[in-house]
Design a protein around this motif. Sequence first.
Motif, PDB file in Angstrom:
ATOM      1  N   ASN A  35      -8.041  -5.098   6.201  1.00 37.54           N
ATOM      2  CA  ASN A  35      -8.470  -3.749   5.862  1.00 37.54           C
ATOM      3  C   ASN A  35      -9.540  -3.353   6.858  1.00 37.54           C
ATOM      4  O   ASN A  35     -10.584  -3.986   6.930  1.00 37.54           O
ATOM      5  CB  ASN A  35      -8.986  -3.697   4.433  1.00 37.54           C
ATOM      6  CG  ASN A  35      -7.861  -3.895   3.438  1.00 37.54           C
ATOM      7  OD1 ASN A  35      -6.696  -3.674   3.746  1.00 37.54           O
ATOM      8  ND2 ASN A  35      -8.201  -4.313   2.241  1.00 37.54           N
ATOM      9  N   GLY A  44       0.819  -1.201   0.000  1.00 34.31           N
ATOM     10  CA  GLY A  44       0.000   0.000   0.000  1.00 34.31           C
ATOM     11  C   GLY A  44       0.851   1.248   0.000  1.00 34.31           C
ATOM     12  O   GLY A  44       1.996   1.239  -0.458  1.00 34.31           O
ATOM     13  N   ASP A  70      -5.135   3.198  -0.512  1.00 34.97           N
ATOM     14  CA  ASP A  70      -5.867   1.965  -0.247  1.00 34.97           C
ATOM     15  C   ASP A  70      -6.637   2.084   1.069  1.00 34.97           C
ATOM     16  O   ASP A  70      -6.493   3.054   1.797  1.00 34.97           O
ATOM     17  CB  ASP A  70      -4.892   0.784  -0.144  1.00 34.97           C
ATOM     18  CG  ASP A  70      -4.162   0.526  -1.454  1.00 34.97           C
ATOM     19  OD1 ASP A  70      -4.787   0.650  -2.518  1.00 34.97           O
ATOM     20  OD2 ASP A  70      -2.961   0.194  -1.394  1.00 34.97           O
ATOM     21  N   GLU A  71      -7.419   1.049   1.388  1.00 35.42           N
ATOM     22  CA  GLU A  71      -8.091   1.010   2.679  1.00 35.42           C
ATOM     23  C   GLU A  71      -7.044   0.975   3.787  1.00 35.42           C
ATOM     24  O   GLU A  71      -5.943   0.478   3.597  1.00 35.42           O
ATOM     25  CB  GLU A  71      -8.983  -0.231   2.783  1.00 35.42           C
ATOM     26  CG  GLU A  71     -10.216  -0.147   1.920  1.00 35.42           C
ATOM     27  CD  GLU A  71     -11.125  -1.337   2.135  1.00 35.42           C
ATOM     28  OE1 GLU A  71     -11.182  -1.870   3.263  1.00 35.42           O
ATOM     29  OE2 GLU A  71     -11.785  -1.725   1.171  1.00 35.42           O
ATOM     30  N   SER A 115     -10.544   4.174   2.652  1.00 39.19           N
ATOM     31  CA  SER A 115      -9.270   4.546   2.025  1.00 39.19           C
ATOM     32  C   SER A 115      -9.020   6.045   2.133  1.00 39.19           C
ATOM     33  O   SER A 115      -9.889   6.803   2.558  1.00 39.19           O
ATOM     34  CB  SER A 115      -9.282   4.128   0.557  1.00 39.19           C
ATOM     35  OG  SER A 115     -10.273   4.824  -0.145  1.00 39.19           O
ATOM     36  N   ASP A 132      -3.507   4.798   5.081  1.00 37.50           N
ATOM     37  CA  ASP A 132      -3.041   4.574   3.724  1.00 37.50           C
ATOM     38  C   ASP A 132      -3.605   5.643   2.796  1.00 37.50           C
ATOM     39  O   ASP A 132      -4.808   5.897   2.802  1.00 37.50           O
ATOM     40  CB  ASP A 132      -3.483   3.180   3.264  1.00 37.50           C
ATOM     41  CG  ASP A 132      -2.715   2.705   2.062  1.00 37.50           C
ATOM     42  OD1 ASP A 132      -2.799   3.348   1.001  1.00 37.50           O
ATOM     43  OD2 ASP A 132      -2.026   1.674   2.183  1.00 37.50           O
TER      44      ASP A 132
END
Length: 179
Positions: free
Chosen positions: A101, A68, A87-88, A105, A84
Amino acid sequence: GVYKTTDGGKTWIKATIPSGYGGEIGDILMVDSMNGWLAMTVYGGSGNKALWRTSDGGLTWNETQLVGSGTSVNITPSAMIVTDLFDEGHVSTDKGNTFTNGFLSSTNCVNFVDPLHGVISDYRGENWLYSSDGGLTWQNSNMLYESWSVYSDSVTSNFYAAPEGNLGHYGTIYRSTDH
């Protein structure tokens, strides 16, 4: 690069880091004098690991398996949390060995005022998040302004943030007094 000082900033030693990375170092969290974590905000280059680790006092940093673009890392007795940029967000309950996760995000920073109460700031106008269980679960807050950092006052329930100026918030400091 990453540099280490042992004399209060008078001299610096260049650390060994993984190669092939574009982006920037988002955060460094040392848990003791030898062990620490680095959130790597990856964009560009051939590297793709969001989290690096040191066990030699920061002289050498090695990639973990977390893919990530890490912006911040924080550890509570319950979880390790890595925000992040693209990303999640990621949550680990086994000291960074595996991650799930855990939240939306595009998050920038995670901080805690105590072992239970934490806040995550957002990158692009989504709800900020708060936790009351040490980062295991996250709920939406009413804060929507982009902020790269959220600061905690560990002797109170207060958090502070200075949002980005691109939304007309120049010189504005926000404070939450209820975790």
